[in-house]
Design an enzyme around this catalytic site. Structure first.
Site, PDB file in Angstrom:
ATOM      1  N   ASP A   7      16.885   7.477  19.364  1.00 43.03           N
ATOM      2  CA  ASP A   7      15.483   7.367  19.767  1.00 43.03           C
ATOM      3  C   ASP A   7      14.931   8.711  20.226  1.00 43.03           C
ATOM      4  O   ASP A   7      13.882   9.159  19.779  1.00 43.03           O
ATOM      5  CB  ASP A   7      15.308   6.293  20.859  1.00 43.03           C
ATOM      6  CG  ASP A   7      16.279   6.440  22.036  1.00 43.03           C
ATOM      7  OD1 ASP A   7      17.108   7.373  22.038  1.00 43.03           O
ATOM      8  OD2 ASP A   7      16.217   5.602  22.950  1.00 43.03           O
TER       9      ASP A   7
ATOM     10  N   ASP B 249      16.971  14.594  24.651  1.00 42.49           N
ATOM     11  CA  ASP B 249      16.463  15.129  25.910  1.00 42.49           C
ATOM     12  C   ASP B 249      17.269  16.399  26.218  1.00 42.49           C
ATOM     13  O   ASP B 249      16.967  17.460  25.680  1.00 42.49           O
ATOM     14  CB  ASP B 249      16.638  14.001  26.939  1.00 42.49           C
ATOM     15  CG  ASP B 249      15.937  14.258  28.257  1.00 42.49           C
ATOM     16  OD1 ASP B 249      14.784  14.679  28.237  1.00 42.49           O
ATOM     17  OD2 ASP B 249      16.562  14.019  29.310  1.00 42.49           O
TER      18      ASP B 249
ATOM     19  N   LEU C 242      23.973  13.507  22.258  1.00 39.48           N
ATOM     20  CA  LEU C 242      24.178  13.706  20.824  1.00 39.48           C
ATOM     21  C   LEU C 242      25.246  14.755  20.529  1.00 39.48           C
ATOM     22  O   LEU C 242      26.002  14.603  19.571  1.00 39.48           O
ATOM     23  CB  LEU C 242      22.859  14.081  20.149  1.00 39.48           C
ATOM     24  CG  LEU C 242      21.966  12.882  19.833  1.00 39.48           C
ATOM     25  CD1 LEU C 242      20.631  13.349  19.265  1.00 39.48           C
ATOM     26  CD2 LEU C 242      22.643  11.930  18.834  1.00 39.48           C
TER      27      LEU C 242
ATOM     28  N   ARG D 260      21.131   1.191  23.009  1.00 43.31           N
ATOM     29  CA  ARG D 260      20.300   0.255  22.309  1.00 43.31           C
ATOM     30  C   ARG D 260      19.011   0.883  21.813  1.00 43.31           C
ATOM     31  O   ARG D 260      18.275   0.301  21.026  1.00 43.31           O
ATOM     32  CB  ARG D 260      19.941  -0.878  23.283  1.00 43.31           C
ATOM     33  CG  ARG D 260      21.146  -1.707  23.674  1.00 43.31           C
ATOM     34  CD  ARG D 260      20.806  -2.665  24.802  1.00 43.31           C
ATOM     35  NE  ARG D 260      21.546  -2.266  25.984  1.00 43.31           N
ATOM     36  CZ  ARG D 260      21.469  -2.931  27.141  1.00 43.31           C
ATOM     37  NH1 ARG D 260      20.665  -3.973  27.270  1.00 43.31           N
ATOM     38  NH2 ARG D 260      22.191  -2.552  28.174  1.00 43.31           N
TER      39      ARG D 260
ATOM     40  N   ASN E 214      22.846  16.421  25.512  1.00 43.34           N
ATOM     41  CA  ASN E 214      24.217  16.150  25.931  1.00 43.34           C
ATOM     42  C   ASN E 214      24.827  14.974  25.163  1.00 43.34           C
ATOM     43  O   ASN E 214      25.929  15.077  24.622  1.00 43.34           O
ATOM     44  CB  ASN E 214      24.207  15.869  27.435  1.00 43.34           C
ATOM     45  CG  ASN E 214      25.589  15.866  28.028  1.00 43.34           C
ATOM     46  OD1 ASN E 214      26.299  16.860  27.962  1.00 43.34           O
ATOM     47  ND2 ASN E 214      25.983  14.741  28.582  1.00 43.34           N
TER      48      ASN E 214
ATOM     49  N   ARG F 110      11.087  -1.875  25.481  1.00 43.40           N
ATOM     50  CA  ARG F 110      11.591  -1.430  24.173  1.00 43.40           C
ATOM     51  C   ARG F 110      10.777  -2.026  23.028  1.00 43.40           C
ATOM     52  O   ARG F 110      10.730  -1.471  21.938  1.00 43.40           O
ATOM     53  CB  ARG F 110      13.055  -1.869  23.992  1.00 43.40           C
ATOM     54  CG  ARG F 110      14.036  -1.199  24.945  1.00 43.40           C
ATOM     55  CD  ARG F 110      15.446  -1.491  24.465  1.00 43.40           C
ATOM     56  NE  ARG F 110      16.466  -1.219  25.465  1.00 43.40           N
ATOM     57  CZ  ARG F 110      17.040  -0.039  25.672  1.00 43.40           C
ATOM     58  NH1 ARG F 110      16.658   1.005  24.960  1.00 43.40           N
ATOM     59  NH2 ARG F 110      17.972   0.105  26.590  1.00 43.40           N
TER      60      ARG F 110
END
Ligand code: IMP
Ligand code: MG
Length: 175
Positions: free
Chosen positions: A100, A103, A108, A43, A106, A165
């Site tokens: 968003d 990091d 993506l 999300r 992994n 969020r």
């Protein structure tokens, strides 16, 4: 409950960056005669995607998928599972994956692998935030907003326990 919140990236900075990213995306896809589809990962990408798509002039589709990380607990065995797939086809289209934050990379990298098997014309990545010091997998993010240090951040789509969020800025919470 009140929590301490330090603003790291202001709403104004985010909006200016979204406009710049939109300009770059417009320039990049201007010459392509293929259909463009933005794919948001649910999300976290929703708020960013909503603003970004309005900065893109070329007509395009919006589609979404939900993936979840799972695995044996060690980094090397982590995998990604599709919980909600795209509604449309991407065959022959220019795909822009919108996320968003990147990091470890992994999520993506697995998403790109999965989407490549569906034969799009092209796949590029756009993330609002990157934490380069955390990267485990080398990935080209063609459209990147901000690089930040290894801090846990919330707001503008990013959550802590599904909350925060909605914040118009990106901040660090004092946990
Ligand atoms: P990766 O697979 O390690 O690149 O993980 C990316 C995902 O981790 C993002 O889509 C976020 O859901 C989550 N994430 C990573 N860092 C943060 C953070 O600082 N705040 C909130 N979510 C984060
Ligand atoms: Mg996410």
């Amino acid at each position: 409950m009140t929590v301490a919140m330090r603003v790291m990236i202001s709403s104004e900075e985010i909006q200016a960056k979204v406009k710049q990213l939109g300009d770059k995306i417009n320039a990049h896809y201007a010459q392509s005669d293929k259909e463009l589809v933005l794919i948001g990962l649910l999300r976290g990408s929703v708020i960013f995607m909503a603003d970004l798509c309005r900065a893109i002039e070329k007509p395009h589709e919006l589609d979404f998928m939900t993936v979840s990380s799972y695995g044996g607990g060690t980094v090397s065995t982590r995998d990604v599972k599709i919980l909600k797939d795209l509604d449309g086809e991407i065959n022959g289209k220019d795909v822009l994956v919108v996320e968003d934050i990147i990091d470890s990379g992994n999520t993506l990298s697995k998403v790109v692998e999965m989407l490549k098997t569906r034969n799009p014309n092209s796949i590029e990545l756009c993330t609002l935030v990157s934490k380069p010091s955390r990267r485990e997998i080398d990935l080209e993010v063609k459209f990147l907003g901000f690089e930040v240090e290894d801090r846990f951040i919330v707001g503008y789509g990013l959550d802590y326990d599904q909350k925060y969020r909605h914040l118009p800025f990106i901040g660090e919470i004092g946990l």
